[in-house]
Design a protein around this motif. Structure first.
Motif, PDB file in Angstrom:
ATOM      1  N   ASP A  77       7.698   1.626  -3.245  1.00  0.00           N
ATOM      2  CA  ASP A  77       6.803   1.190  -2.419  1.00  0.00           C
ATOM      3  C   ASP A  77       7.195   1.708  -0.886  1.00  0.00           C
ATOM      4  N   TRP A 104       2.991  -3.339 -11.934  1.00  0.00           N
ATOM      5  CA  TRP A 104       2.904  -4.781 -10.983  1.00  0.00           C
ATOM      6  C   TRP A 104       1.939  -5.519 -11.832  1.00  0.00           C
ATOM      7  N   ILE A 109       0.178  -7.562  -7.221  1.00  0.00           N
ATOM      8  CA  ILE A 109      -1.070  -6.770  -6.423  1.00  0.00           C
ATOM      9  C   ILE A 109      -1.645  -7.645  -5.397  1.00  0.00           C
ATOM     10  N   ASN A 320       1.421   2.323  -5.494  1.00  0.00           N
ATOM     11  CA  ASN A 320       1.118   1.201  -5.559  1.00  0.00           C
ATOM     12  C   ASN A 320      -0.233   1.027  -4.894  1.00  0.00           C
TER      13      ASN A 320
END
Length: 360
Positions: A77, A104, A109, A320
């Motif tokens: 991240d 995730w 999320i 992500n």
């Protein structure tokens, strides 16, 4: 003797019927009132009909088999943000658990999106509906104010182009059903392009859309859902959009064109035709990160008014969702797109496609 009696009996009956013919005719035309159950039409059963086509030997098993071989290292991240990310909506957010590695789950999320100041996400799964998951995330995810919706992809696992799958999706508790994708990884086009031997879902036969597609379009209109064209051929994409427009469906997603020939890979002219039919062209953040100049040029050619950006993130090893969106914003800004144009592609256009009001 018996024959004679029978003849006399029939003659007598004929005379009686003749004498009362008007009364008998009147009785035949005025049956007694029927109850609601008696008035119901007779139920008949048609032959079994399915849009799923099965091979004689299913050697490829399923679309997800090919993805199981990937073993990427989980991404880190980066905690990226951007002013445009505030209020952005991600309409293409893959989540776990799934049949191949997702980094995730839906709750993670949603929390990540809210931390970055995003307005909403559409949870996407190729194999099952996700409106129920959206309901649970809203209720238990600790993300107040975040707009979380579900989607349905009409692949083999839900019965193909299946009207009852759409009804179940649309009528689930909470009312968070939003996007219906025509077949994606199980589309006839993708399976044939990949030269795989596994069940596929047909949306047309001999150049004509199958009746099930038309029925699903009717339901999309009835339930006020959003149509996404999936991984069909460009010709099928345009046929579906013509029928959608005739039904008054206004929210139509052209599913990530130019990502590759196994997906829908229309020409620029076909994309312009799709826009003229009311479509909004999806460009994924993951595509911008991989091939920035190609998609910058595509957006310039089509114009930001009819383009929106979605992450398409979720697989293990990919950035992500928030990081992917933020990085794509920076690339497009550096390419010369204005803040107003970015606002349209990340905020206003996605909001319209979900039936949400635009925010200032």
């Amino acid at each position: 003797m018996t024959i004679g009696k029978l003849t006399i009996g029939l003659s007598a009956l004929a005379l009686v019927a003749g004498g009362h013919g008007a009364a008998l005719a009147h009785d035949a035309q005025a049956p007694r009132p029927e109850t609601a159950s008696e008035a119901a039409p007779e139920v008949t059963w048609s032959q079994e009909s399915s849009t799923i086509v099965n091979p004689s030997a299913n050697t490829s098993l399923s679309a997800w088999e090919a993805y199981k071989k990937y073993d990427f290292k989980p991404s880190v991240d980066e905690h990226l943000t951007d002013p445009i990310l505030q209020g952005a909506i991600d309409i293409h957010a893959h989540f776990g658990p799934d049949v191949y590695p997702r980094q995730w789950d839906a709750f993670e999320i949603a929390r990540l999106a809210r931390e970055r100041g995003m307005r909403g996400v559409v949870l996407k799964n190729h194999w099952t509906e996700s409106a129920g998951t959206a309901y649970l995330v809203r209720k238990h995810g600790g993300v107040p104010g975040l707009e979380v919706f579900g989607g349905l992809s009409l692949n083999a696992s839900v019965g193909g182009v299946n009207s009852n799958a759409v009804r179940y999706f649309a009528e689930g508790e909470g009312g968070y059903a939003k996007v219906v994708w025509m077949p994606t990884h199980d589309s006839e086009h993708e399976v044939e392009y990949q030269k795989e031997s596994r069940p596929y879902v047909a949306v047309s036969r001999d150049g004509v859309l199958v009746p099930q597609v038309l029925e699903v379009l009717d339901l999309i209109k009835q339930y006020d859902l959003t149509l996404a064209t999936g991984h069909v051929t460009p010709e099928e994409m345009l046929q579906i959009m013509v029928e959608a427009k005739q039904r008054g469906i206004e929210r139509i997603i052209v599913t990530h064109p130019t990502m590759g020939p196994m997906f829908t890979d229309p020409t620029i002219e076909q994309m312009k035709e799709a826009i003229a039919l009311g479509g909004y062209v999806e460009v994924t953040a993951s595509s911008i990160l991989r091939s920035g100049p190609q998609f910058v040029e595509l957006i310039r050619t089509l114009g930001p008014d009819r383009v929106f950006i979605a992450s398409d993130s979720g697989r293990t090893g990919t950035p992500n969702h928030g990081d992917a969106m933020a990085r794509s914003i920076r690339i497009l800004r550096e390419a010369g797109f204005s803040e107003a144009e970015l606002d349209k592609m990340y905020r206003k256009n996605p909001a319209f496609l979900l039936g949400l009001p635009a925010l200032d």
